[in-house]
Design a protein around this motif. Sequence first.
Motif, PDB file in Angstrom:
ATOM      1  N   PRO A 169      -3.638  -8.641 -13.620  1.00  0.00           N
ATOM      2  CA  PRO A 169      -2.847  -7.597 -14.223  1.00  0.00           C
ATOM      3  C   PRO A 169      -1.452  -6.964 -12.840  1.00  0.00           C
ATOM      4  CG  PRO A 169      -5.347  -7.736 -13.216  1.00  0.00           C
ATOM      5  CD  PRO A 169      -4.646  -8.867 -13.088  1.00  0.00           C
ATOM      6  N   LEU A 170      -0.812  -5.989 -13.211  1.00  0.00           N
ATOM      7  CA  LEU A 170       0.502  -5.645 -12.723  1.00  0.00           C
ATOM      8  C   LEU A 170      -0.773  -4.317 -12.301  1.00  0.00           C
ATOM      9  CD1 LEU A 170       2.714  -6.041 -15.318  1.00  0.00           C
ATOM     10  CD2 LEU A 170       2.618  -7.116 -13.377  1.00  0.00           C
ATOM     11  N   SER A 172       0.412  -3.064  -7.309  1.00  0.00           N
ATOM     12  CA  SER A 172       1.573  -2.926  -5.674  1.00  0.00           C
ATOM     13  C   SER A 172       0.555  -3.765  -5.184  1.00  0.00           C
ATOM     14  CB  SER A 172       1.991  -2.559  -5.702  1.00  0.00           C
ATOM     15  OG  SER A 172       0.758  -0.922  -5.311  1.00  0.00           O
ATOM     16  N   PRO A 173       0.285  -4.433  -4.209  1.00  0.00           N
ATOM     17  CA  PRO A 173      -0.108  -4.296  -2.923  1.00  0.00           C
ATOM     18  C   PRO A 173      -0.932  -3.574  -2.602  1.00  0.00           C
ATOM     19  CG  PRO A 173       2.042  -5.464  -2.568  1.00  0.00           C
ATOM     20  CD  PRO A 173       2.547  -4.215  -3.266  1.00  0.00           C
ATOM     21  N   ALA A 174      -0.659  -2.089  -2.113  1.00  0.00           N
ATOM     22  CA  ALA A 174      -1.304  -1.383  -1.645  1.00  0.00           C
ATOM     23  C   ALA A 174      -2.735  -0.923  -2.595  1.00  0.00           C
ATOM     24  CB  ALA A 174      -0.667   0.038  -1.244  1.00  0.00           C
ATOM     25  N   VAL A 175      -2.253  -1.083  -3.857  1.00  0.00           N
ATOM     26  CA  VAL A 175      -3.179  -1.031  -5.057  1.00  0.00           C
ATOM     27  C   VAL A 175      -4.423  -2.030  -5.112  1.00  0.00           C
ATOM     28  CG1 VAL A 175      -3.365  -0.317  -7.394  1.00  0.00           C
ATOM     29  CG2 VAL A 175      -1.728   0.983  -6.583  1.00  0.00           C
ATOM     30  N   ARG A 176      -4.023  -2.615  -4.417  1.00  0.00           N
ATOM     31  CA  ARG A 176      -4.614  -4.229  -4.663  1.00  0.00           C
ATOM     32  C   ARG A 176      -5.748  -4.287  -3.731  1.00  0.00           C
ATOM     33  NH1 ARG A 176      -3.323  -8.019  -8.704  1.00  0.00           N
ATOM     34  NH2 ARG A 176      -0.832  -8.053  -9.613  1.00  0.00           N
ATOM     35  N   LYS A 177      -4.805  -3.260  -2.547  1.00  0.00           N
ATOM     36  CA  LYS A 177      -5.824  -4.034  -1.086  1.00  0.00           C
ATOM     37  C   LYS A 177      -6.571  -2.543  -1.677  1.00  0.00           C
ATOM     38  CE  LYS A 177      -5.956  -2.887   3.701  1.00  0.00           C
ATOM     39  NZ  LYS A 177      -7.117  -1.624   4.406  1.00  0.00           N
ATOM     40  N   ARG A 178      -6.241  -1.421  -1.906  1.00  0.00           N
ATOM     41  CA  ARG A 178      -7.553  -0.411  -2.067  1.00  0.00           C
ATOM     42  C   ARG A 178      -8.958  -1.010  -3.240  1.00  0.00           C
ATOM     43  NH1 ARG A 178      -5.798   5.693  -5.315  1.00  0.00           N
ATOM     44  NH2 ARG A 178      -8.164   6.245  -4.887  1.00  0.00           N
ATOM     45  N   ALA A 179      -8.261  -1.608  -4.267  1.00  0.00           N
ATOM     46  CA  ALA A 179      -9.584  -2.107  -5.830  1.00  0.00           C
ATOM     47  C   ALA A 179     -10.217  -2.826  -4.503  1.00  0.00           C
ATOM     48  CB  ALA A 179      -8.367  -2.396  -6.601  1.00  0.00           C
ATOM     49  N   ALA A 180      -9.596  -3.707  -3.716  1.00  0.00           N
ATOM     50  CA  ALA A 180      -9.950  -5.207  -2.634  1.00  0.00           C
ATOM     51  C   ALA A 180     -11.850  -4.205  -1.619  1.00  0.00           C
ATOM     52  CB  ALA A 180      -9.410  -6.000  -2.133  1.00  0.00           C
ATOM     53  N   ASP A 181     -10.757  -3.187  -1.448  1.00  0.00           N
ATOM     54  CA  ASP A 181     -12.105  -2.328  -0.604  1.00  0.00           C
ATOM     55  C   ASP A 181     -13.103  -2.196  -0.781  1.00  0.00           C
ATOM     56  OD1 ASP A 181     -10.449  -3.201   1.885  1.00  0.00           O
ATOM     57  OD2 ASP A 181      -9.006  -1.319   1.731  1.00  0.00           O
ATOM     58  N   ALA A 182     -12.463  -1.604  -2.452  1.00  0.00           N
ATOM     59  CA  ALA A 182     -13.516  -0.240  -3.190  1.00  0.00           C
ATOM     60  C   ALA A 182     -13.997  -2.148  -4.045  1.00  0.00           C
ATOM     61  CB  ALA A 182     -12.933   0.278  -4.232  1.00  0.00           C
ATOM     62  N   GLY A 193       1.261   2.531 -15.961  1.00  0.00           N
ATOM     63  CA  GLY A 193       2.618   2.412 -15.833  1.00  0.00           C
ATOM     64  C   GLY A 193       3.183   1.477 -16.783  1.00  0.00           C
ATOM     65  N   PRO A 194       4.600   1.650 -16.165  1.00  0.00           N
ATOM     66  CA  PRO A 194       5.266   0.562 -17.270  1.00  0.00           C
ATOM     67  C   PRO A 194       4.801  -0.498 -17.509  1.00  0.00           C
ATOM     68  CG  PRO A 194       7.236   1.511 -15.401  1.00  0.00           C
ATOM     69  CD  PRO A 194       4.971   1.770 -15.531  1.00  0.00           C
ATOM     70  N   ALA A 195       4.809  -1.370 -18.292  1.00  0.00           N
ATOM     71  CA  ALA A 195       4.330  -3.168 -18.108  1.00  0.00           C
ATOM     72  C   ALA A 195       3.317  -2.983 -18.436  1.00  0.00           C
ATOM     73  CB  ALA A 195       5.279  -3.992 -17.521  1.00  0.00           C
ATOM     74  N   GLY A 196       2.124  -1.980 -18.054  1.00  0.00           N
ATOM     75  CA  GLY A 196       0.438  -1.711 -17.856  1.00  0.00           C
ATOM     76  C   GLY A 196       0.152  -1.501 -16.308  1.00  0.00           C
ATOM     77  N   ARG A 197       1.257  -1.292 -15.430  1.00  0.00           N
ATOM     78  CA  ARG A 197       0.814  -1.723 -13.961  1.00  0.00           C
ATOM     79  C   ARG A 197       0.346  -0.416 -13.604  1.00  0.00           C
ATOM     80  NH1 ARG A 197       3.690  -3.588  -9.771  1.00  0.00           N
ATOM     81  NH2 ARG A 197       5.559  -3.343 -11.168  1.00  0.00           N
ATOM     82  N   ILE A 198      -0.470  -0.438 -12.491  1.00  0.00           N
ATOM     83  CA  ILE A 198      -1.919  -0.244 -12.143  1.00  0.00           C
ATOM     84  C   ILE A 198      -1.466   0.750 -11.264  1.00  0.00           C
ATOM     85  CG2 ILE A 198      -4.188  -0.210 -11.265  1.00  0.00           C
ATOM     86  CD1 ILE A 198      -4.220  -2.493 -12.815  1.00  0.00           C
ATOM     87  N   ASP A 202      -4.055   5.664 -11.882  1.00  0.00           N
ATOM     88  CA  ASP A 202      -5.069   5.065 -12.667  1.00  0.00           C
ATOM     89  C   ASP A 202      -6.967   4.614 -11.618  1.00  0.00           C
ATOM     90  OD1 ASP A 202      -3.167   5.108 -14.890  1.00  0.00           O
ATOM     91  OD2 ASP A 202      -2.885   2.874 -14.238  1.00  0.00           O
ATOM     92  N   LEU A 203      -6.280   3.590 -10.450  1.00  0.00           N
ATOM     93  CA  LEU A 203      -8.097   3.627  -9.815  1.00  0.00           C
ATOM     94  C   LEU A 203      -8.414   4.784  -9.787  1.00  0.00           C
ATOM     95  CD1 LEU A 203      -6.919   1.290  -6.855  1.00  0.00           C
ATOM     96  CD2 LEU A 203      -8.452   1.153  -8.370  1.00  0.00           C
ATOM     97  N   ASP A 204      -8.174   6.115  -9.353  1.00  0.00           N
ATOM     98  CA  ASP A 204      -8.783   7.410  -9.262  1.00  0.00           C
ATOM     99  C   ASP A 204      -9.405   8.031 -10.340  1.00  0.00           C
ATOM    100  OD1 ASP A 204      -7.931   8.123  -6.889  1.00  0.00           O
ATOM    101  OD2 ASP A 204      -5.827   9.187  -6.967  1.00  0.00           O
ATOM    102  N   ALA A 205      -8.618   7.902 -11.882  1.00  0.00           N
ATOM    103  CA  ALA A 205      -9.522   7.712 -13.098  1.00  0.00           C
ATOM    104  C   ALA A 205     -10.301   6.901 -13.265  1.00  0.00           C
ATOM    105  CB  ALA A 205      -7.830   7.786 -13.537  1.00  0.00           C
ATOM    106  N   PHE A 206     -10.473   5.737 -12.850  1.00  0.00           N
ATOM    107  CA  PHE A 206     -11.636   4.493 -12.850  1.00  0.00           C
ATOM    108  C   PHE A 206     -12.647   4.547 -12.190  1.00  0.00           C
ATOM    109  CE2 PHE A 206     -13.076   0.465 -11.748  1.00  0.00           C
ATOM    110  CZ  PHE A 206     -13.634   0.258 -13.714  1.00  0.00           C
TER     111      PHE A 206
END
Length: 457
Positions: A169-170, A172-182, A193-198, A202-206
Amino acid sequence: MGEHVIKLPDVGEGVAEAELVEWLADIGANVREDEVIASVMTDKATVEIPSPVEGKIIWRGGDVGDVLAVGSPLVRLEVDGAGNVKPGETPPQEKKSEAKPEEKKEEKKAKQDASSPARGGGVEAEGRDGGGKPKTNGAAPKTQNGAALSAAPVSAAKSAMPRAEGEKPLASPAVRKRAADAGVDLRRVPGTGPAGRITHEDLDAFFASDGETAAARGTGYVRNMAVTEVPVRGLRRKIAEKMEAANNRIVPITYVDEVDVTALEDLRAELNNSRKEGRPKLTILPFLMRAMVKAISEQPHLNAIYDDEAGVIHQYGGVHIGIAAQTPNGLMVPVVKHAEARDLWDCASEAARLADAAKSGKASRDELSGSTITITSLGAMGGIVTTPVINHPEVAIVGVNKMQVLPRWNGTEFMPRKVMNLSSSFDHRVIDGWDAAVFVQRVKALLETPAMIFIES
């Protein structure tokens, strides 16, 4: 019929206010003369307030946790006869807190609905229903930055399927860290986002959707969004105020030293085995109390109260030792008065009596005040080193750490010895480090050679 107003009485010398900790009679209840109607706390003593007359309660002057001034209205009674409210005199107004139970529930619910969002998920904790689903009440849920979420990502998250194996998945590092922590597998989060970027949105919605379930996240762990409000009341409030005063006023120095109590433990065991009927079982506490009395006789300035507002040190001849005791309601400090006039067994008996009174909630105000120096101990859980907080306005406190059997070098070989640390704190504004060290070393010497405790100097 008349009205009788009961005011909060003077519950102790120098006390201007008290905290209401318990109501023992409800509005509408008939109370008899001398029947206890409420309990209030001043300092660390709980005082019961009886009704001086017989009557029916029609108004109460506060809720549990309120601090009332001495002389303020506490209860209004409907009584036979004239009462003490003169004709034409306006009685105290009822508080809003005395609303009907149904009104209280609605008010509480409104406060909960307006409370701040919980940390971690980005959506408001109160914005979920009993099943963990978001409540929108017609408004879109919000992101961690306060921006409204669109309905599209939420819907997409609910129907999202895992990406193909190996598809990265596309994000940013900040999004990846937040997802990993959760504990979130980003392959299951649809990107807008552009080209399906998360994005963060999108995390909030998830998180706000059904996709936040353990199965969708790929773990057996579920996020707990609960926030519980625990009012700081009663004894806990008094402890907090005492700790705040100590932290704001005292400049502490803590001195720690190891004490070999092998000989003391042997003596204690022998005295317990041969003690007379009716005498208490000795702990290490009465030995420490007697050692402190002897050490204080050589350094009387440690047995003192520092009135920092007046700039006066009150040095006491009598040694009144506070014994910090953990009770079901919190930490209390009953006081063994005039320890200098008590022998080992008397110190043990009085300390045990006061500890029982404190734990049962029956200790009086006098038994919980007047200390000039304090002992604190966590018993077997005492740890290796502690930094005791001085019982303001005293200038010294002696902390007892747990006892251990450790190897110690005697000059020719290692021997098993029973040792413990004394962690003692002193008010450095009035006690120099040298004096603190001399005091602890003197107590240490007496405990390591316990026969010296019984020798009059």
